[in-house]
Design a protein around this motif. Structure first.
Motif, PDB file in Angstrom:
ATOM      1  N   ASN A   4     -38.058  28.291  23.560  1.00  0.00           N
ATOM      2  CA  ASN A   4     -38.569  29.623  23.908  1.00  0.00           C
ATOM      3  C   ASN A   4     -39.656  29.423  24.955  1.00  0.00           C
ATOM      4  O   ASN A   4     -40.784  29.079  24.615  1.00  0.00           O
ATOM      5  CB  ASN A   4     -39.125  30.312  22.658  1.00  0.00           C
ATOM      6  N   LYS A  22     -41.155  31.540  26.763  1.00  0.00           N
ATOM      7  CA  LYS A  22     -42.136  32.625  26.897  1.00  0.00           C
ATOM      8  C   LYS A  22     -42.322  32.961  28.382  1.00  0.00           C
ATOM      9  O   LYS A  22     -41.357  32.886  29.140  1.00  0.00           O
ATOM     10  CB  LYS A  22     -43.452  32.245  26.206  1.00  0.00           C
ATOM     11  N   HIS A  61     -39.831  38.698  17.976  1.00  0.00           N
ATOM     12  CA  HIS A  61     -40.866  37.656  18.061  1.00  0.00           C
ATOM     13  C   HIS A  61     -42.240  38.286  17.812  1.00  0.00           C
ATOM     14  O   HIS A  61     -42.502  39.415  18.245  1.00  0.00           O
ATOM     15  CB  HIS A  61     -40.827  36.978  19.432  1.00  0.00           C
ATOM     16  N   GLU A  98     -44.982  37.901  19.166  1.00  0.00           N
ATOM     17  CA  GLU A  98     -45.701  38.319  20.380  1.00  0.00           C
ATOM     18  C   GLU A  98     -45.182  39.672  20.874  1.00  0.00           C
ATOM     19  O   GLU A  98     -45.943  40.460  21.439  1.00  0.00           O
ATOM     20  CB  GLU A  98     -45.587  37.227  21.454  1.00  0.00           C
ATOM     21  N   GLU A 114     -41.281  32.161  11.628  1.00  0.00           N
ATOM     22  CA  GLU A 114     -42.394  31.689  12.442  1.00  0.00           C
ATOM     23  C   GLU A 114     -43.699  32.258  11.906  1.00  0.00           C
ATOM     24  O   GLU A 114     -44.084  33.388  12.264  1.00  0.00           O
ATOM     25  CB  GLU A 114     -42.222  32.134  13.899  1.00  0.00           C
ATOM     26  N   ALA A 132     -49.196  29.652  12.908  1.00  0.00           N
ATOM     27  CA  ALA A 132     -48.736  28.322  13.340  1.00  0.00           C
ATOM     28  C   ALA A 132     -48.246  28.328  14.789  1.00  0.00           C
ATOM     29  O   ALA A 132     -47.950  27.284  15.351  1.00  0.00           O
ATOM     30  CB  ALA A 132     -47.612  27.837  12.427  1.00  0.00           C
ATOM     31  N   ILE A 133     -48.175  29.514  15.399  1.00  0.00           N
ATOM     32  CA  ILE A 133     -47.611  29.608  16.749  1.00  0.00           C
ATOM     33  C   ILE A 133     -48.661  29.254  17.788  1.00  0.00           C
ATOM     34  O   ILE A 133     -49.707  29.900  17.875  1.00  0.00           O
ATOM     35  CB  ILE A 133     -47.054  31.026  17.013  1.00  0.00           C
ATOM     36  N   GLY A 134     -48.380  28.211  18.543  1.00  0.00           N
ATOM     37  CA  GLY A 134     -49.260  27.825  19.647  1.00  0.00           C
ATOM     38  C   GLY A 134     -50.605  27.269  19.211  1.00  0.00           C
ATOM     39  O   GLY A 134     -51.497  27.092  20.031  1.00  0.00           O
ATOM     40  N   GLY A 136     -43.182  27.364  15.161  1.00  0.00           N
ATOM     41  CA  GLY A 136     -44.643  27.343  15.013  1.00  0.00           C
ATOM     42  C   GLY A 136     -45.137  25.917  15.143  1.00  0.00           C
ATOM     43  O   GLY A 136     -45.135  25.167  14.172  1.00  0.00           O
ATOM     44  N   SER A 137     -45.505  25.539  16.381  1.00  0.00           N
ATOM     45  CA  SER A 137     -46.016  24.194  16.662  1.00  0.00           C
ATOM     46  C   SER A 137     -45.043  23.081  16.271  1.00  0.00           C
ATOM     47  O   SER A 137     -45.467  22.023  15.796  1.00  0.00           O
ATOM     48  CB  SER A 137     -47.385  23.987  16.012  1.00  0.00           C
ATOM     49  N   VAL A 138     -43.754  23.327  16.466  1.00  0.00           N
ATOM     50  CA  VAL A 138     -42.783  22.229  16.308  1.00  0.00           C
ATOM     51  C   VAL A 138     -42.963  21.283  17.494  1.00  0.00           C
ATOM     52  O   VAL A 138     -43.058  21.717  18.645  1.00  0.00           O
ATOM     53  CB  VAL A 138     -41.330  22.757  16.272  1.00  0.00           C
ATOM     54  N   LEU A 154     -37.273  26.818  16.604  1.00  0.00           N
ATOM     55  CA  LEU A 154     -37.532  27.669  17.761  1.00  0.00           C
ATOM     56  C   LEU A 154     -38.851  27.154  18.324  1.00  0.00           C
ATOM     57  O   LEU A 154     -39.883  27.214  17.659  1.00  0.00           O
ATOM     58  CB  LEU A 154     -37.629  29.136  17.334  1.00  0.00           C
ATOM     59  N   VAL A 155     -38.794  26.624  19.538  1.00  0.00           N
ATOM     60  CA  VAL A 155     -39.881  25.794  20.056  1.00  0.00           C
ATOM     61  C   VAL A 155     -40.505  26.418  21.291  1.00  0.00           C
ATOM     62  O   VAL A 155     -39.801  26.667  22.279  1.00  0.00           O
ATOM     63  CB  VAL A 155     -39.346  24.396  20.420  1.00  0.00           C
ATOM     64  N   GLY A 156     -41.809  26.673  21.245  1.00  0.00           N
ATOM     65  CA  GLY A 156     -42.511  27.228  22.392  1.00  0.00           C
ATOM     66  C   GLY A 156     -43.094  26.127  23.262  1.00  0.00           C
ATOM     67  O   GLY A 156     -42.408  25.533  24.095  1.00  0.00           O
ATOM     68  N   GLY A 157     -44.366  25.825  23.040  1.00  0.00           N
ATOM     69  CA  GLY A 157     -45.096  24.882  23.894  1.00  0.00           C
ATOM     70  C   GLY A 157     -44.371  23.568  24.141  1.00  0.00           C
ATOM     71  O   GLY A 157     -44.312  23.080  25.277  1.00  0.00           O
TER      72      GLY A 157
HETATM   73  P1  PGA Z   1     -45.005  27.215  19.622  1.00  0.00           P
HETATM   74  O1  PGA Z   1     -44.276  28.639  19.739  1.00  0.00           O
HETATM   75  O2  PGA Z   1     -43.938  26.177  19.460  1.00  0.00           O
HETATM   76  O3  PGA Z   1     -45.767  27.070  20.944  1.00  0.00           O
HETATM   77  O4  PGA Z   1     -45.925  27.274  18.453  1.00  0.00           O
HETATM   78  C1  PGA Z   1     -43.157  28.928  18.948  1.00  0.00           C
HETATM   79  C2  PGA Z   1     -42.682  30.335  19.222  1.00  0.00           C
HETATM   80  O5  PGA Z   1     -43.522  31.233  19.392  1.00  0.00           O
HETATM   81  O6  PGA Z   1     -41.466  30.589  19.273  1.00  0.00           O
END
Ligand code: PGA
Length: 251
Positions: free
Chosen positions: A9, A11, A95, A97, A167, A171-173, A212-214, A232-235
């Motif tokens: 993801n 973003k 999501h 956000e 998520e 834990a997100i970001g 969430g911070s994977v 589901l991976v952000g950063g």
């Molecule tokens: P993150 O985001 O891996 O940066 O914590 C996950 C997400 O919001 O999908």
């Protein structure tokens, strides 16, 4: 057997050039990914370019949100029809956000889910509790309520087109991952809710991602949990080497 699903993801990151360069590196490093599904959830502006870059590859293209109308006077919105037209197989819906900054309520999330499924767009449905809700002991109730509201009117047959993503917002970001045991417990709760709604066989077939911070250094332990079927991976999805390590998790 549920096929693990690893989704990036991005973003609001990546210009066209950056998106294309990432796709090239991803495909070069992917190797044999049989037995796992890889998804790239990109900004709308990069979708058409990525469709070309990913053509013929096993990587599925996805958006990060969708509006619930097919077309009309909705300035700034993107419809499910537009997303399938540009080659998207999936879209994220719900999501945190989107819920926080763009006003997506459970009802709006439900309308978006129906609109996407109607157009043959598969859904990654995101749910998760806030820190105050967790601290108040309400995490399970909040997440179950989100699942029930988002899936109102969705049939058992349609559940084959849906992936859930748990998520926890805290834990997100943040670098603060749920422990594998806590995540597993919530995933089991979500699956039990699906079993109540659709029966055990359907519940057993639905994939539930954790987000969430994977990171490369915690993905293996998370994926080893019985009810965690993907991430589901952000950063950590913004750099090809990092996302590739996550795709190649060893559970
Ligand atoms: P993150 O985001 O891996 O940066 O914590 C996950 C997400 O919001 O999908």
């Amino acid at each position: 057997m549920r096929t693990p699903i690893l989704a990036a993801n991005w973003k609001m990151y990546k210009t066209l050039g950056e998106a294309e360069a990432f796709a090239g590196e991803l495909l070069a490093g992917l190797g044999d990914v049989s037995g796992r599904e890889v998804v790239l959830c990109a900004p709308y502006t990069a979708l058409d370019r990525l469709r070309g870059a990913l053509a013929g590859s096993p990587v599925a293209l996805a958006a990060q949100d969708v509006f619930y109308e097919e077309q009309g006077a909705y300035t700034g919105a993107i419809s499910p029809l537009m997303l399938t037209d540009v080659g998207c197989a999936y879209t994220i819906i719900g999501h945190s956000e989107r819920r926080q900054y763009f006003g997506d309520t459970d009802e709006i999330v439900n309308r978006k889910v129906h609109a996407a499924l109607k157009h043959g767009l598969k859904v990654i449905l995101a749910i998760g509790e806030s820190k105050p809700q967790r601290d108040a002991g309400q995490a399970g109730a909040v997440v179950v309520a989100q699942v029930r509201a988002a899936l109102a009117g969705v049939s058992g047959a349609q559940m084959a087109e849906l992936v859930l993503a748990y998520e926890p917002i805290w834990a997100i970001g943040t670098g603060d991952t749920a422990t594998p045991a806590d995540a597993q417990q919530m995933h089991a709760t979500i699956r039990a809710t699906l079993a109540e709604l659709y029966g055990q066989a359907t519940a057993d077939a639905v994939r539930i991602q954790y987000g969430g911070s994977v990171k490369p250094d915690n993905v293996d332990e998370l994926m080893a949990q019985a009810d965690i079927d993907g991430a589901l991976v952000g950063g950590a999805s913004l750099k090809p080497e990092s996302f590739l390590r996550i795709v190649h998790f060893q559970a």
